[in-house]
Design an enzyme around this catalytic site. Structure first.
Site, PDB file in Angstrom:
ATOM      1  N   LYS A  17      -1.514   4.590  14.187  1.00 46.93           N
ATOM      2  CA  LYS A  17      -2.694   5.465  14.281  1.00 46.93           C
ATOM      3  C   LYS A  17      -3.987   4.664  14.308  1.00 46.93           C
ATOM      4  CE  LYS A  17      -2.019   7.800  10.461  1.00 46.93           C
ATOM      5  NZ  LYS A  17      -0.696   7.341  10.001  1.00 46.93           N
ATOM      6  N   ARG A  92      -4.286  15.031   6.095  1.00 45.29           N
ATOM      7  CA  ARG A  92      -2.938  14.624   5.710  1.00 45.29           C
ATOM      8  C   ARG A  92      -2.213  15.721   4.945  1.00 45.29           C
ATOM      9  NH1 ARG A  92      -4.004   8.720   5.730  1.00 45.29           N
ATOM     10  NH2 ARG A  92      -2.023   7.625   5.619  1.00 45.29           N
ATOM     11  N   ARG A 129       2.805  -6.017   8.346  1.00 46.38           N
ATOM     12  CA  ARG A 129       1.376  -5.858   8.072  1.00 46.38           C
ATOM     13  C   ARG A 129       1.063  -6.316   6.646  1.00 46.38           C
ATOM     14  NH1 ARG A 129      -1.110  -0.033   8.904  1.00 46.38           N
ATOM     15  NH2 ARG A 129      -0.438   0.326   6.786  1.00 46.38           N
ATOM     16  N   ARG A 135      -2.492  -6.020   2.107  1.00 47.88           N
ATOM     17  CA  ARG A 135      -2.859  -4.721   1.543  1.00 47.88           C
ATOM     18  C   ARG A 135      -1.996  -4.434   0.332  1.00 47.88           C
ATOM     19  NH1 ARG A 135      -3.624   0.043   5.864  1.00 47.88           N
ATOM     20  NH2 ARG A 135      -2.506   1.119   4.224  1.00 47.88           N
ATOM     21  N   ARG A 146       5.175   6.166   0.405  1.00 45.44           N
ATOM     22  CA  ARG A 146       4.242   6.700   1.403  1.00 45.44           C
ATOM     23  C   ARG A 146       4.974   7.479   2.491  1.00 45.44           C
ATOM     24  NH1 ARG A 146       1.612   1.424   2.709  1.00 45.44           N
ATOM     25  NH2 ARG A 146       0.813   2.394   4.574  1.00 45.44           N
TER      26      ARG A 146
HETATM   27  P1  ADP Z   1      -1.424   4.367   6.609  1.00 50.81           P
HETATM   28  O1  ADP Z   1      -1.855   5.091   7.841  1.00 50.81           O
HETATM   29  O2  ADP Z   1      -0.792   3.072   6.908  1.00 50.81           O
HETATM   30  O3  ADP Z   1      -0.596   5.188   5.698  1.00 50.81           O
HETATM   31  P2  ADP Z   1      -4.174   4.520   5.557  1.00 50.81           P
HETATM   32  O4  ADP Z   1      -5.066   3.336   5.615  1.00 50.81           O
HETATM   33  O5  ADP Z   1      -4.443   5.637   6.499  1.00 50.81           O
HETATM   34  O6  ADP Z   1      -2.702   3.962   5.745  1.00 50.81           O
HETATM   35  O7  ADP Z   1      -4.159   5.116   4.082  1.00 50.81           O
HETATM   36  C1  ADP Z   1      -3.897   4.341   2.944  1.00 50.81           C
HETATM   37  C2  ADP Z   1      -3.849   5.220   1.701  1.00 50.81           C
HETATM   38  O8  ADP Z   1      -5.124   5.879   1.510  1.00 50.81           O
HETATM   39  C3  ADP Z   1      -2.841   6.383   1.754  1.00 50.81           C
HETATM   40  O9  ADP Z   1      -1.549   5.974   1.413  1.00 50.81           O
HETATM   41  C4  ADP Z   1      -3.455   7.347   0.743  1.00 50.81           C
HETATM   42  O10 ADP Z   1      -3.180   6.928  -0.574  1.00 50.81           O
HETATM   43  C5  ADP Z   1      -4.945   7.189   0.971  1.00 50.81           C
HETATM   44  N1  ADP Z   1      -5.424   8.184   1.957  1.00 50.81           N
HETATM   45  C6  ADP Z   1      -5.848   7.937   3.225  1.00 50.81           C
HETATM   46  N2  ADP Z   1      -6.182   9.066   3.853  1.00 50.81           N
HETATM   47  C7  ADP Z   1      -5.951  10.085   2.971  1.00 50.81           C
HETATM   48  C8  ADP Z   1      -6.080  11.484   3.020  1.00 50.81           C
HETATM   49  N3  ADP Z   1      -6.507  12.122   4.121  1.00 50.81           N
HETATM   50  N4  ADP Z   1      -5.772  12.197   1.908  1.00 50.81           N
HETATM   51  C9  ADP Z   1      -5.345  11.601   0.795  1.00 50.81           C
HETATM   52  N5  ADP Z   1      -5.180  10.271   0.678  1.00 50.81           N
HETATM   53  C10 ADP Z   1      -5.477   9.513   1.756  1.00 50.81           C
END
Ligand code: ADP
Length: 189
Positions: A17, A92, A129, A135, A146
């Site tokens: 994404k 999400r 990654r 990270r 996740r």
């Molecule tokens: P990925 O797409 O690899 O899962 P992100 O960088 O989008 O990683 O998100 C990392 C973390 O940030 C998520 O696992 C969550 O804990 C938090 N997060 C990101 N976006 C949201 C969201 N819309 N609602 C709740 N938590 C979020």
């Protein structure tokens, strides 16, 4: 007339994404809003929000809806999104999707791009990654959590956006460039 693109990226962790969001943003010359990035910025600069968010993120769980929604609302109130934007990592949950609909009001989401990859493909990508980006939420155990959270809380958005009529499914296995082309072709239809 130039079209305004208000795009949401959907897909499992590791589906690409973020990578595709940046490429689409470049193509359309509009900003990307990544909630994961926004949270990590807060964590880096040591804000109260960052401290709170970290406790969820490091466990592979979602940050609570009210906190996340408030942060996105603030971001979408800035003028640089008037010509369109790409949302990466939001919504999400169904609650977040409903809140986004309310925030946008008359200005509909133009497309929800859902990237599809096999689970077997995703885990090695995420571990890779973890090795390159350091990270804190990319360890094997947290990755598993996740993916579980994605299945339980985020996957219902597939149905949600089918009903809204905006969902565009994309096969996200292949070369990065090729996948961008698929998305662009789909958006032009
Ligand atoms: P990925 O797409 O690899 O899962 P992100 O960088 O989008 O990683 O998100 C990392 C973390 O940030 C998520 O696992 C969550 O804990 C938090 N997060 C990101 N976006 C949201 C969201 N819309 N609602 C709740 N938590 C979020």
């Amino acid at each position: 007339m130039t079209r305004v693109h208000r795009i949401v990226m959907l897909g499992a962790p590791g589906a690409g994404k973020g990578t595709q969001a940046v490429r689409l943003a470049e193509h359309f010359q509009i900003p990307t809003i990544s909630t994961g990035e926004l949270f990590r910025q807060h964590i880096r600069t040591g804000t109260e929000l960052g401290e709170l968010a970290a406790t969820y993120i490091d466990g592979g769980n979602l940050v609570p809806d009210d906190i996340t929604i408030r942060m996105v609302k603030e971001r979408l109130s800035r003028t640089d999104v008037e010509g369109g934007f790409i949302l990466d990592g939001f919504p999400r949950t169904v609650v977040q999707a409903e809140a986004l609909g309310e925030m946008l009001g008359e200005e509909d989401i133009t497309a929800v791009v859902e990237l599809w990859v096999d689970a077997e493909e995703v885990i090695p990508r995420l571990l890779n990654r973890a090795a390159t980006e350091a990270r804190s939420d990319d360890t094997a155990e947290v990755i598993r959590q996740r993916i579980k959270v994605y299945r339980e809380q985020t996957r219902p958005l597939h149905e949600y956006y089918i009903k809204e009529g905006t969902l565009r499914e994309i096969n996200a296995v292949g070369e990065i460039e090729q996948i961008t082309e698929r998305i662009l072709a789909e958006l032009e239809r």
